[in-house]
Design a protein around this motif. Sequence first.
Motif, PDB file in Angstrom:
ATOM      1  N   THR A 184       6.364  -2.664   5.189  1.00  0.00           N
ATOM      2  CA  THR A 184       4.584  -3.075   4.249  1.00  0.00           C
ATOM      3  C   THR A 184       4.187  -1.665   4.199  1.00  0.00           C
ATOM      4  O   THR A 184       3.628  -1.197   3.148  1.00  0.00           O
ATOM      5  N   SER A 185       4.826  -0.686   5.086  1.00  0.00           N
ATOM      6  CA  SER A 185       4.546   0.727   4.467  1.00  0.00           C
ATOM      7  C   SER A 185       6.151   1.518   5.082  1.00  0.00           C
ATOM      8  O   SER A 185       6.486   0.826   6.264  1.00  0.00           O
ATOM      9  N   GLY A 199       4.335   4.637  -4.696  1.00  0.00           N
ATOM     10  CA  GLY A 199       2.833   4.069  -4.194  1.00  0.00           C
ATOM     11  C   GLY A 199       1.262   4.707  -3.674  1.00  0.00           C
ATOM     12  O   GLY A 199       2.138   5.894  -4.130  1.00  0.00           O
ATOM     13  N   GLU A 200       0.878   4.121  -3.642  1.00  0.00           N
ATOM     14  CA  GLU A 200      -0.503   4.546  -2.621  1.00  0.00           C
ATOM     15  C   GLU A 200      -0.437   5.165  -1.153  1.00  0.00           C
ATOM     16  O   GLU A 200       0.078   4.731  -0.180  1.00  0.00           O
ATOM     17  N   VAL A 216      -2.662   5.557   1.847  1.00  0.00           N
ATOM     18  CA  VAL A 216      -3.221   4.543   2.350  1.00  0.00           C
ATOM     19  C   VAL A 216      -3.406   5.650   4.292  1.00  0.00           C
ATOM     20  O   VAL A 216      -4.877   5.536   4.485  1.00  0.00           O
ATOM     21  N   GLU A 270       1.006   8.159   5.498  1.00  0.00           N
ATOM     22  CA  GLU A 270       1.935   6.636   5.615  1.00  0.00           C
ATOM     23  C   GLU A 270       1.391   6.357   4.483  1.00  0.00           C
ATOM     24  O   GLU A 270       0.589   6.308   3.194  1.00  0.00           O
ATOM     25  N   LYS A 279       1.762   3.080   1.278  1.00  0.00           N
ATOM     26  CA  LYS A 279       2.284   1.835   0.850  1.00  0.00           C
ATOM     27  C   LYS A 279       3.188   1.849  -0.348  1.00  0.00           C
ATOM     28  O   LYS A 279       2.644   2.044  -1.325  1.00  0.00           O
TER      29      LYS A 279
END
Length: 450
Positions: A31-32, A78-79, A81, A95, A97
């Motif tokens: 998930t991350s 990704g982003e 987070v 981290e 995502k």
Amino acid sequence: MPNIITIKKGLTLNLKGKAEEVELAAPARGTSYALSPDDYIGFVPKVIVQPGDRVQAGDALMYHKQIPELKLTSPVSGEVVAVHRGAKRKVLSVEVKPDTTIEYKHFDTAGVKGMERSKVLSLLLESGMFSFFKQRPYDRLANPNAEPRDIFVTANFTAPLAPKFSYLVQGREDELQLALDALTKLTTGKVYVGVGAGELTGLQGVERVEVRGPHPAGLVGVLINHTAPINKEETVWTLKATDLLVIGRFLKTGKVDYSRTIALTGSEAKETGYVKVLPGARFEEALAGRLGKKGAHERIIEGDVFTGVKVDEEHERMSLGIDQITIIPEGDDVHELFGWALPRLKEYSRSRSYFSWLMPKKEYTLDARVKGGRRAMIMSGEYDRVFPMDIYPEFLLKSIIAFNINDMEARGIYEVAPEDFSVCEFVDTSKIPLQQIVRQGLDELYKEMN
């Protein structure tokens, strides 16, 4: 005539749970994904992203404050987070995502063989691939501003249950050679590659060295000590051949892809074999339900039983350099009557306290118990019997404990790393944390000398 080194001192620990040469099912998607600067000794992080930023795989997440060109890059797109911090705002991890489909930052890697040193080094630094390089002395993240005398690569993994590089490199020989070609650009000296007997016979442009014998024959420190020992004020760089496969793929494709095939091993492993993972994910997410047989009273280790790191709340994610996961019994549910006093056939003993030594090919199940208390160091020569370097380990360790710099230098502190003492620590009847002592000594010496 081939270069051959034969090691007689050492220890072959034959454990149950070797990885079968089969490709296991792909792991679940995390998930991350996160990077931790603590995985890189000597790295002082400066985070350059903040929550909400979007990144591609290969974009920098942080850089070294003292060497700004040295960066750690994202394994996924990704982003961002979270930027996790600890006491005194210490950076613990960044981290990200992940996107459903990973987008890669493109680097121009065409024509590596014709590039100058500065161009090759710049590519490795900008992409984050330089984070795989370590240096000796001090066994820490390499300094790109110090040109190495030589570069040493180990492709001979002899630790208990270690992956077979001959299996990992199948079909990727061109990537390995491309990475080695790049290494030859980074030093005016030689690139030494330590291999097992009869392996990687087609390497070009490097010094191929066969290292035979029990563990720690495959460690890069043994390769250095038996080929070109380090003198004071000299610097060499070291790498694992598995990391070279990642670097070679980057130089071939121009994409920062940190995925790698690792060995899933250990007597308590639910399944053994090889699995392709993307580092940065949590162990419990990527390999949920696929690690231990019982789910309790088990020790999950990133790495081998001698030098690996326990997987727990403080180390819950795969590091970028992961090669192996080992699962063994924790031993906290074992209660023995009379302990070592009973004659046994199933227990391992280096000192032949049990009759199991009569069965040299027997595979053992060892748990994580130390089985003894810490005592004074005994000058019995037990370290020297498993330490295949031209160094007196007991005397070096005592000089480190006393922090006598002149004595440490005279006894070979610049050549060693904590892993070189892993077998000594295993056989030590005094139960002294030798690797921790060496690590602390190297760190204190680095502060003193820099």
